[in-house]
Design a protein around this motif. Structure first.
Motif, mmCIF file in Angstrom:
data_model
loop_
_atom_site.group_PDB
_atom_site.id
_atom_site.type_symbol
_atom_site.label_atom_id
_atom_site.label_comp_id
_atom_site.label_asym_id
_atom_site.label_seq_id
_atom_site.Cartn_x
_atom_site.Cartn_y
_atom_site.Cartn_z
ATOM 1 N N ALA A 34 -6.873 -2.071 -3.562
ATOM 2 C CA ALA A 34 -5.517 -2.054 -3.002
ATOM 3 C C ALA A 34 -4.871 -3.434 -3.092
ATOM 4 C CB ALA A 34 -5.564 -1.581 -1.554
ATOM 5 N N LEU A 35 -5.639 -4.486 -2.832
ATOM 6 C CA LEU A 35 -5.101 -5.839 -2.944
ATOM 7 C C LEU A 35 -4.682 -6.139 -4.379
ATOM 8 C CD1 LEU A 35 -7.602 -7.776 -0.648
ATOM 9 C CD2 LEU A 35 -5.136 -7.573 -0.290
ATOM 10 N N GLY A 36 -5.533 -5.777 -5.330
ATOM 11 C CA GLY A 36 -5.208 -6.035 -6.729
ATOM 12 C C GLY A 36 -3.950 -5.324 -7.167
ATOM 13 N N HIS A 37 -3.822 -4.056 -6.779
ATOM 14 C CA HIS A 37 -2.625 -3.297 -7.131
ATOM 15 C C HIS A 37 -1.378 -3.883 -6.474
ATOM 16 C CE1 HIS A 37 -5.108 0.542 -8.158
ATOM 17 N NE2 HIS A 37 -5.015 -0.288 -9.174
ATOM 18 N N SER A 38 -1.536 -4.452 -5.284
ATOM 19 C CA SER A 38 -0.399 -5.073 -4.597
ATOM 20 C C SER A 38 -0.022 -6.398 -5.242
ATOM 21 C CB SER A 38 -0.736 -5.289 -3.119
ATOM 22 O OG SER A 38 -1.051 -4.071 -2.471
ATOM 23 N N TRP A 39 -1.029 -7.217 -5.524
ATOM 24 C CA TRP A 39 -0.758 -8.539 -6.095
ATOM 25 C C TRP A 39 -0.072 -8.457 -7.444
ATOM 26 C CZ3 TRP A 39 -6.393 -10.375 -4.887
ATOM 27 C CH2 TRP A 39 -6.482 -10.719 -3.535
ATOM 28 N N GLU A 40 -0.467 -7.467 -8.257
ATOM 29 C CA GLU A 40 0.110 -7.409 -9.594
ATOM 30 C C GLU A 40 1.605 -7.123 -9.571
ATOM 31 O OE1 GLU A 40 -2.307 -4.493 -11.418
ATOM 32 O OE2 GLU A 40 -1.137 -2.772 -10.711
ATOM 33 N N LEU A 308 0.817 -13.484 1.767
ATOM 34 C CA LEU A 308 -0.167 -13.332 2.843
ATOM 35 C C LEU A 308 0.116 -12.076 3.663
ATOM 36 C CD1 LEU A 308 -0.489 -17.040 4.069
ATOM 37 C CD2 LEU A 308 -2.072 -15.747 2.610
ATOM 38 N N VAL A 309 1.386 -11.843 3.965
ATOM 39 C CA VAL A 309 1.740 -10.631 4.711
ATOM 40 C C VAL A 309 1.435 -9.390 3.875
ATOM 41 C CG1 VAL A 309 3.651 -9.316 5.686
ATOM 42 C CG2 VAL A 309 3.494 -11.778 6.120
ATOM 43 N N LEU A 310 1.750 -9.448 2.594
ATOM 44 C CA LEU A 310 1.457 -8.328 1.706
ATOM 45 C C LEU A 310 -0.038 -8.034 1.674
ATOM 46 C CD1 LEU A 310 2.271 -6.276 -0.527
ATOM 47 C CD2 LEU A 310 1.969 -8.152 -2.178
ATOM 48 N N SER A 311 -0.858 -9.071 1.596
ATOM 49 C CA SER A 311 -2.309 -8.890 1.531
ATOM 50 C C SER A 311 -2.841 -8.258 2.812
ATOM 51 C CB SER A 311 -2.994 -10.239 1.285
ATOM 52 O OG SER A 311 -2.537 -10.830 0.079
ATOM 53 N N ALA A 312 -2.369 -8.766 3.944
ATOM 54 C CA ALA A 312 -2.803 -8.196 5.223
ATOM 55 C C ALA A 312 -2.351 -6.746 5.343
ATOM 56 C CB ALA A 312 -2.250 -9.028 6.377
ATOM 57 N N THR A 313 -1.153 -6.459 4.859
ATOM 58 C CA THR A 313 -0.642 -5.093 4.921
ATOM 59 C C THR A 313 -1.468 -4.159 4.043
ATOM 60 O OG1 THR A 313 1.607 -5.909 5.310
ATOM 61 C CG2 THR A 313 1.382 -3.641 4.537
ATOM 62 N N ALA A 314 -1.844 -4.626 2.859
ATOM 63 C CA ALA A 314 -2.634 -3.797 1.950
ATOM 64 C C ALA A 314 -3.969 -3.410 2.584
ATOM 65 C CB ALA A 314 -2.869 -4.536 0.635
ATOM 66 N N VAL A 315 -4.636 -4.375 3.212
ATOM 67 C CA VAL A 315 -5.909 -4.081 3.871
ATOM 68 C C VAL A 315 -5.680 -3.148 5.056
ATOM 69 C CG1 VAL A 315 -7.872 -5.058 5.117
ATOM 70 C CG2 VAL A 315 -6.932 -6.250 3.123
ATOM 71 N N GLY A 316 -4.608 -3.390 5.796
ATOM 72 C CA GLY A 316 -4.291 -2.519 6.927
ATOM 73 C C GLY A 316 -4.025 -1.091 6.501
ATOM 74 N N VAL A 317 -3.359 -0.927 5.364
ATOM 75 C CA VAL A 317 -3.088 0.420 4.840
ATOM 76 C C VAL A 317 -4.385 1.121 4.473
ATOM 77 C CG1 VAL A 317 -2.123 1.646 2.853
ATOM 78 C CG2 VAL A 317 -0.728 -0.021 4.078
ATOM 79 N N VAL A 318 -5.324 0.389 3.880
ATOM 80 C CA VAL A 318 -6.623 0.979 3.537
ATOM 81 C C VAL A 318 -7.316 1.477 4.793
ATOM 82 C CG1 VAL A 318 -8.936 0.464 2.660
ATOM 83 C CG2 VAL A 318 -6.927 -0.340 1.413
ATOM 84 N N VAL A 319 -7.289 0.666 5.846
ATOM 85 C CA VAL A 319 -7.901 1.080 7.114
ATOM 86 C C VAL A 319 -7.190 2.307 7.670
ATOM 87 C CG1 VAL A 319 -8.353 0.408 9.505
ATOM 88 C CG2 VAL A 319 -8.721 -1.241 7.648
ATOM 89 N N LEU A 320 -5.855 2.279 7.673
ATOM 90 C CA LEU A 320 -5.077 3.389 8.215
ATOM 91 C C LEU A 320 -5.358 4.688 7.466
ATOM 92 C CD1 LEU A 320 -2.801 4.452 10.064
ATOM 93 C CD2 LEU A 320 -1.184 3.787 8.262
ATOM 94 N N LEU A 321 -5.428 4.625 6.148
ATOM 95 C CA LEU A 321 -5.646 5.826 5.341
ATOM 96 C C LEU A 321 -7.072 6.357 5.464
ATOM 97 C CD1 LEU A 321 -3.675 4.902 2.092
ATOM 98 C CD2 LEU A 321 -2.936 6.350 4.005
#
Length: 368
Positions: A34-40, A308-321
């Protein structure tokens, strides 16, 4: 990836034979996906550090994912019950989400609406690849020197014009990691669970990050995604083979180092590692929605704080899903059942008492 009771759903209480280490690894890997897909979405020529981190992650996260898939496929022999669970655990979700992503791309990107199950959309390639890898498991058990043979096939695939149908370039180029997983045993992982291995892992990651920063913006995504031949990459045959062999070596070091650093004890993320199919399939939809509404443009304008906010959000989304409410709603799509008329009558009657659930088998087959 281990069995559960007939009445337990994905992420149900863990069985005694389930390894926290492997579940921890799976969660960390899906978070990196998820982080990789967000960063790109936010990498620019002015973000060399982010590009280097992105290339570092892409250098090992899918090979590690695929290696675990192979490891959990060791017991596959092609029995009818295993084939049926492969259909419900991998092929049916692929067909469902291939259709969903076709509509998502049509609505949000304006592409022509065309459902093409032989041409995977976005991250759906991994499911059809897993389906094909798993079907070939008996072959790799039957031949001598399966790993060297798979490496030869992988290199040959990059020097041959291959159709993109069924994600065949990636199926063949990533193949050695699946075969390597088939050959691994618990004692191999145990060798990485030492203090010495962890001490070595840190400088390995630091060294590869420095190399990625120095080479930035190379290697290109085409090298790391393993879906382009030497003509597309614009290199000679010899150059291609040498670079691919070097990437194999670097990736092997990174995968081993990652596994050495994965916590071996039960943590809050261990249970989430048992249900990684949900965040894997669902996070891509949220990414496309965010892209449509311009969220990534805002992140790019915000600079480092935005990343940084995007990265934290991506990890949070993984947890939420991965949470029970989301799984309860999405289970019919992520864990569909095989229609009763396709199940032999005798086995349909006895299945609850003797056959593991689709969720249980999926956790054996899908490392993420």
């Amino acid at each position: 990836m281990t069995s559960s009771t007939p009445h337990s759903g994905p992420g149900s209480p863990r069985t005694p034979d389930r390894s926290p280490f492997l579940d921890n690894a799976k969660f960390l890997l899906i978070a990196l996906v998820a982080l990789g897909h967000s960063w790109e979405q936010v990498i620019t020529p002015h973000t060399p550090v982010l590009r280097a981190v992105h290339n570092l992650v892409y250098g090992f996260h899918m090979p590690a994912f695929i290696l675990l898939c192979g490891y959990f496929s060791r017991s596959f022999t092609g029995r009818p019950d295993q084939i049926r669970r492969l259909l419900t655990g991998v092929l049916l979700p692929y067909l469902i989400f291939e259709t969903i992503y076709s509509f998502v791309y049509h609505w949000l990107r304006g592409t022509e609406l065309a459902i093409t199950p032989t041409s995977p959309t976005y991250l759906c390639w991994f499911l059809i690849a897993l389906f094909l890898w798993r079907l070939t498991t008996p072959i790799w058990k039957a031949v001598r020197y399966p790993l060297p043979l798979s490496i030869v096939i992988s290199l040959a695939a990059g020097t041959t014009l291959i159709s993109g149908d069924l994600a065949l370039p990636r199926v063949l180029m990533f193949l050695p990691w699946f075969v390597l997983g088939l050959r691994l045993r618990p004692e191999h992982f145990a060798k990485l669970r030492t203090r010495t291995a962890r001490l070595i892992a840190v400088p390995v990651f630091a060294g590869v990050f420095a190399l990625a920063y120095w080479l930035s913006p190379y290697p290109s995504d085409d090298w790391l995604s393993s879906d382009a031949d030497n003509t597309v990459l614009n290199v000679s045959l010899v150059q291609y083979l040498l670079i691919r062999l070097a990437l194999f070596a670097v990736t092997a070091l990174l995968v081993a180092s990652f596994l050495a650093l994965v916590p071996g004890r039960r943590t809050w993320l261990t249970g989430l590692g048992a249900v990684t199919l949900y965040p894997y399939l669902l996070h891509g939809i949220l990414l496309r929605v965010a892209e449509y509404y311009g969220a990534f443009r805002v992140v790019r304008e915000a600079g480092i704080p935005g990343v940084l906010v995007l990265s934290a959000t991506a990890v949070g989304v993984v947890v939420l899903l991965s949470t029970p409410p989301v799984r309860a709603v999405m289970r019919p799509l992520v864990e569909p059942r095989l229609p009763k008329w396709l199940v032999p009558r005798a086995e349909a009657v006895s299945a609850p008492a003797t056959v593991p659930t689709a969720a249980a088998e999926r956790e054996k087959t899908l490392a993420g």
